[in-house]
Each structure stands twice: as structure tokens, then as C-alpha cells.
Motif scaffolding. Sequence first.
Motif, PDB file in Angstrom:
ATOM      1  N   ALA A  20      11.051  21.050  39.277  1.00 17.95           N
ATOM      2  CA  ALA A  20      12.370  20.832  39.864  1.00 17.95           C
ATOM      3  C   ALA A  20      12.359  19.606  40.765  1.00 17.95           C
ATOM      4  O   ALA A  20      13.305  18.810  40.774  1.00 17.95           O
ATOM      5  N   LEU A  21      11.281  19.421  41.514  1.00 16.81           N
ATOM      6  CA  LEU A  21      11.152  18.233  42.350  1.00 16.81           C
ATOM      7  C   LEU A  21      11.060  16.982  41.488  1.00 16.81           C
ATOM      8  O   LEU A  21      11.632  15.940  41.818  1.00 16.81           O
ATOM      9  N   ASP A  22      10.314  17.087  40.388  1.00 20.84           N
ATOM     10  CA  ASP A  22      10.213  15.954  39.457  1.00 20.84           C
ATOM     11  C   ASP A  22      11.589  15.590  38.897  1.00 20.84           C
ATOM     12  O   ASP A  22      11.934  14.410  38.774  1.00 20.84           O
ATOM     13  N   ALA A  23      12.363  16.615  38.534  1.00 21.28           N
ATOM     14  CA  ALA A  23      13.695  16.367  37.985  1.00 21.28           C
ATOM     15  C   ALA A  23      14.594  15.698  39.017  1.00 21.28           C
ATOM     16  O   ALA A  23      15.380  14.797  38.684  1.00 21.28           O
ATOM     17  N   ALA A  24      14.483  16.120  40.271  1.00 22.98           N
ATOM     18  CA  ALA A  24      15.273  15.485  41.327  1.00 22.98           C
ATOM     19  C   ALA A  24      14.873  14.021  41.482  1.00 22.98           C
ATOM     20  O   ALA A  24      15.737  13.147  41.675  1.00 22.98           O
ATOM     21  N   ALA A  25      13.572  13.758  41.384  1.00 26.46           N
ATOM     22  CA  ALA A  25      13.107  12.370  41.463  1.00 26.46           C
ATOM     23  C   ALA A  25      13.654  11.545  40.307  1.00 26.46           C
ATOM     24  O   ALA A  25      14.066  10.393  40.481  1.00 26.46           O
ATOM     25  N   GLN A  26      13.670  12.150  39.113  1.00 21.96           N
ATOM     26  CA  GLN A  26      14.186  11.443  37.953  1.00 21.96           C
ATOM     27  C   GLN A  26      15.681  11.132  38.118  1.00 21.96           C
ATOM     28  O   GLN A  26      16.138  10.037  37.761  1.00 21.96           O
ATOM     29  N   ARG A  27      16.426  12.083  38.644  1.00 24.63           N
ATOM     30  CA  ARG A  27      17.862  11.854  38.864  1.00 24.63           C
ATOM     31  C   ARG A  27      18.078  10.720  39.865  1.00 24.63           C
ATOM     32  O   ARG A  27      18.969   9.878  39.696  1.00 24.63           O
ATOM     33  N   GLY A  28      17.260  10.703  40.922  1.00 17.33           N
ATOM     34  CA  GLY A  28      17.395   9.639  41.921  1.00 17.33           C
ATOM     35  C   GLY A  28      17.117   8.271  41.325  1.00 17.33           C
ATOM     36  O   GLY A  28      17.841   7.297  41.589  1.00 17.33           O
ATOM     37  N   LYS A  29      16.080   8.193  40.495  1.00 17.34           N
ATOM     38  CA  LYS A  29      15.767   6.926  39.839  1.00 17.34           C
ATOM     39  C   LYS A  29      16.885   6.507  38.895  1.00 17.34           C
ATOM     40  O   LYS A  29      17.226   5.320  38.792  1.00 17.34           O
ATOM     41  N   ALA A  30      17.446   7.492  38.203  1.00 18.56           N
ATOM     42  CA  ALA A  30      18.514   7.187  37.247  1.00 18.56           C
ATOM     43  C   ALA A  30      19.733   6.612  37.963  1.00 18.56           C
ATOM     44  O   ALA A  30      20.365   5.663  37.467  1.00 18.56           O
ATOM     45  N   VAL A  31      20.080   7.165  39.127  1.00 23.92           N
ATOM     46  CA  VAL A  31      21.228   6.662  39.882  1.00 23.92           C
ATOM     47  C   VAL A  31      20.996   5.212  40.294  1.00 23.92           C
ATOM     48  O   VAL A  31      21.870   4.342  40.135  1.00 23.92           O
ATOM     49  N   ALA A  32      19.787   4.943  40.814  1.00 25.43           N
ATOM     50  CA  ALA A  32      19.468   3.576  41.247  1.00 25.43           C
ATOM     51  C   ALA A  32      19.487   2.609  40.079  1.00 25.43           C
ATOM     52  O   ALA A  32      20.032   1.500  40.161  1.00 25.43           O
ATOM     53  N   LYS A  33      18.895   3.034  38.979  1.00 26.16           N
ATOM     54  CA  LYS A  33      18.826   2.167  37.802  1.00 26.16           C
ATOM     55  C   LYS A  33      20.215   1.907  37.226  1.00 26.16           C
ATOM     56  O   LYS A  33      20.549   0.768  36.875  1.00 26.16           O
ATOM     57  N   ALA A  34      21.022   2.947  37.112  1.00 26.68           N
ATOM     58  CA  ALA A  34      22.368   2.786  36.555  1.00 26.68           C
ATOM     59  C   ALA A  34      23.192   1.841  37.416  1.00 26.68           C
ATOM     60  O   ALA A  34      23.893   0.958  36.893  1.00 26.68           O
ATOM     61  N   ALA A  35      23.124   1.997  38.726  1.00 27.39           N
ATOM     62  CA  ALA A  35      23.890   1.129  39.616  1.00 27.39           C
ATOM     63  C   ALA A  35      23.440  -0.325  39.490  1.00 27.39           C
ATOM     64  O   ALA A  35      24.263  -1.249  39.425  1.00 27.39           O
ATOM     65  N   TRP A  36      22.134  -0.519  39.441  1.00 23.51           N
ATOM     66  CA  TRP A  36      21.573  -1.875  39.380  1.00 23.51           C
ATOM     67  C   TRP A  36      21.998  -2.593  38.105  1.00 23.51           C
ATOM     68  O   TRP A  36      22.512  -3.706  38.140  1.00 23.51           O
ATOM     69  N   TRP A  37      21.792  -1.940  36.959  1.00 24.58           N
ATOM     70  CA  TRP A  37      22.044  -2.624  35.694  1.00 24.58           C
ATOM     71  C   TRP A  37      23.524  -2.643  35.327  1.00 24.58           C
ATOM     72  O   TRP A  37      23.976  -3.522  34.589  1.00 24.58           O
ATOM     73  N   THR A  38      24.307  -1.709  35.859  1.00 25.32           N
ATOM     74  CA  THR A  38      25.759  -1.800  35.687  1.00 25.32           C
ATOM     75  C   THR A  38      26.287  -3.035  36.407  1.00 25.32           C
ATOM     76  O   THR A  38      27.125  -3.775  35.875  1.00 25.32           O
ATOM     77  N   ALA A  39      25.767  -3.272  37.606  1.00 33.50           N
ATOM     78  CA  ALA A  39      26.182  -4.453  38.362  1.00 33.50           C
ATOM     79  C   ALA A  39      25.757  -5.732  37.651  1.00 33.50           C
ATOM     80  O   ALA A  39      26.540  -6.686  37.541  1.00 33.50           O
ATOM     81  N   ALA A  40      24.515  -5.761  37.158  1.00 37.41           N
ATOM     82  CA  ALA A  40      24.024  -6.961  36.467  1.00 37.41           C
ATOM     83  C   ALA A  40      24.821  -7.228  35.192  1.00 37.41           C
ATOM     84  O   ALA A  40      25.201  -8.371  34.895  1.00 37.41           O
ATOM     85  N   GLY A  41      25.085  -6.165  34.420  1.00 35.98           N
ATOM     86  CA  GLY A  41      25.858  -6.329  33.197  1.00 35.98           C
ATOM     87  C   GLY A  41      27.282  -6.760  33.476  1.00 35.98           C
ATOM     88  O   GLY A  41      27.838  -7.612  32.767  1.00 35.98           O
ATOM     89  N   GLY A  42      27.885  -6.198  34.513  1.00 40.13           N
ATOM     90  CA  GLY A  42      29.238  -6.584  34.882  1.00 40.13           C
ATOM     91  C   GLY A  42      29.314  -8.036  35.317  1.00 40.13           C
ATOM     92  O   GLY A  42      30.270  -8.754  34.968  1.00 40.13           O
ATOM     93  N   LEU A  43      28.320  -8.482  36.061  1.00 43.56           N
ATOM     94  CA  LEU A  43      28.291  -9.873  36.499  1.00 43.56           C
ATOM     95  C   LEU A  43      28.123 -10.817  35.309  1.00 43.56           C
ATOM     96  O   LEU A  43      28.761 -11.873  35.255  1.00 43.56           O
ATOM     97  N   ALA A  44      27.278 -10.426  34.345  1.00 47.50           N
ATOM     98  CA  ALA A  44      27.093 -11.246  33.142  1.00 47.50           C
ATOM     99  C   ALA A  44      28.400 -11.388  32.372  1.00 47.50           C
ATOM    100  O   ALA A  44      28.748 -12.475  31.889  1.00 47.50           O
ATOM    101  N   LYS A  45      29.156 -10.300  32.259  1.00 45.89           N
ATOM    102  CA  LYS A  45      30.445 -10.369  31.559  1.00 45.89           C
ATOM    103  C   LYS A  45      31.433 -11.245  32.317  1.00 45.89           C
ATOM    104  O   LYS A  45      32.216 -11.990  31.712  1.00 45.89           O
TER     105      LYS A  45
END
Length: 358
Positions: A20-45
Amino acid sequence: MGQASGRNDRLGAERRGAFALDAAAQRGKAVAKAAWWTAAGGLAKFITRPTEGKAAPRFASDAPPVSRGRLRRAYMSAFEKDAADVAAGLYPPMEDAPSHPAASILKAWDFLADARAVDERRRRGDGVEVRDDPKSQGYPAYYRQNFHYQTGGWFTADSARRYDAQVEALFSGAAGAMRRRALSLLARHWRGRDQRDLRAVDVACGSGAFLHDLARAFPRAGLAGLDLSPAYLTEARTRSGRGMMQANAERLPLADDSLDAVTCVYLFHELPPRVRPIVAAEIARVLKPGGVLAFADSVQPSDEPQLARMLEAFPAYFHEPFYGSYAETDLEALFGAAGLRVAGRDKAFLTKALLLEK
């Protein structure tokens, strides 16, 4: 007897708590990654504005507009399924979120700097620029293309280094979670088996992102990557720490009935129709009886009718000359003709996964 049962219950609860702790860590990483690459992709467009201008790709579709709600649900499903698999102990949290600020900024900057060159190539409609590169000589004609209009095609170290940033920006950080639908199917199939006895090859391993995940999930298994590009093999070796083979998937340098599994991610939509049955037959040839292919590629319109318009737009804006025929291919029949039957299936966002058994 009661004491043993109690100990087992406590151990089970401890394991579930750890996962369960591992899953929480994975969710946290996913949020950071999604925000980062959504911003980068949006800027590229924003920088390139690929849908504007006289030379913008012409695209017309009879499919209805994509529902934003359906798109968001499909997008979130990739992260939800990924975290659920970590919680189930199928594989550990994957380290694919931005973790080193300086390196992440440099990677995003490099992606954005190249985005203009990619867009200029798109506007020219030049998907075969790489054929003028001496490094591309001797490779199959269908391979000598600037897929996605990317600089260098499959032939340069810069392309190999930049590829994952391009893909993550395109899919707003969901690429890793989507790929792992194939890992999920394989991990369930292999659960409880001694990894030391297992042998698998990641065919068309590219820059090694999926092979890295395989190595994390099955650290004691015999794993290797196979690709046609020396530049991408070098990147994959660095990332995964596993052995590599340079070869065409049409002629695998492996013995008959030699592997417990083959993995293949995002290859078949980039193969011409005449080549797909050849590669499917080669994969079947090298699998042991009972061995499996863990396959992942784009969803097809029949899988996601509500996203059909987006799928049809993909080859118009990203040089994908064989995607249209892939979208209409009956994959179960294709692999069935090679002697592989469907033993499992999954999908998330814009990726489908199949587990096919020999």
C-alpha cells in the motif's frame, strides 16, 4: 495450528501494508510526472501551433468529436491501473518520474528546442529525410523514415536520448503507465515462478524504457533487448543494464522454442502489412510451448469508438505511414495464424495489451 495461522495473517497484513505504501509512492510519482510532461507538451504545442498555417496537415473525419470526460477517464485509468498493480505486488514502484531537477529541466529544454525542427518537418511533409543520412543505408526501406517526424529517425544518439521525452510529452506523462499494461499481464502469468529459470527478450526494445521496467520487476530473470538501431541499443543498455542484440525482428537470431516470453511494445503499428505476419511467426517460433508474448500497442478504433477521431488524427500529424492499416488489423487473427492464442487482455488510455500463449 492457531499460532501459525495468526503469524500468517500478520505477515499477510504486513505485506499488504508495504505494498500500500508502494502504491502511494507510485501515485505520487505519477502526479509529478503527469504535471511535468503535460506542461512540456502544452508548451511545445504553443510554440509550434501544428494545427495552424497553410502547411498544417489536412485532417477530416466522420467520427464524432472526442468527449473530454471520456478522454480524461481513459487517461486516468492508466495511472489507476498502474498503482493497483503495485498495490497487488505485481511489480515495484517504477522510477520514471522526474527525480533530478537539473537533468529533468535539461531533458525538457532539449525536447522543446527540437520541437521546432519536428514541426518544420511536419509542415514540409518530409517523413523520409533520414534516407539521405549515410547511417540509414542498408536498412529496410520501411525503417528508413522519420517516424513522428523526429530528428534523426532511428539512427542517431540524439534521437535515442530524446525519444522518451517526446513520447511522454505527447501522452502527458502516461506513456510508462500505458506500456506497463503488458508488464501487468506478464507478471500475473509468471507469479509464483522461479525467476532464475525464466528467459525473455524485449523485441524492438528501443531506448529501453520497457526493458528497464522488466528488469525491475524480474531482477533475477534472464532478460535481453533486441533492436535494429545501434544508437537505441546503446541507450537501452545504459538504462537497463541488460544484454543487447542488434537484429531485424523479421529474422530473430534465436533458437526455436528457446524463450519463456517475448515482449513487444509499440512495434506493430510501425510495420508494413506484409511484414506483420513475418514478425508474428518469428516470435512464435522462438517461444517455448506454453511460452507467452506480452504485446502492447495503440488501441484501435474498435476498442475505443469514442476516441476514434483522435486515433484517426494521429497519423495525420505524426508521420505514421502504416498506422491506418494497423488500425484495421485483426490482431487476434494475425497472431492466431502464427500459433498464438489470446490468454489475457488489458487496455488503458491509448494502449491495448494482449498476452498470447503458444
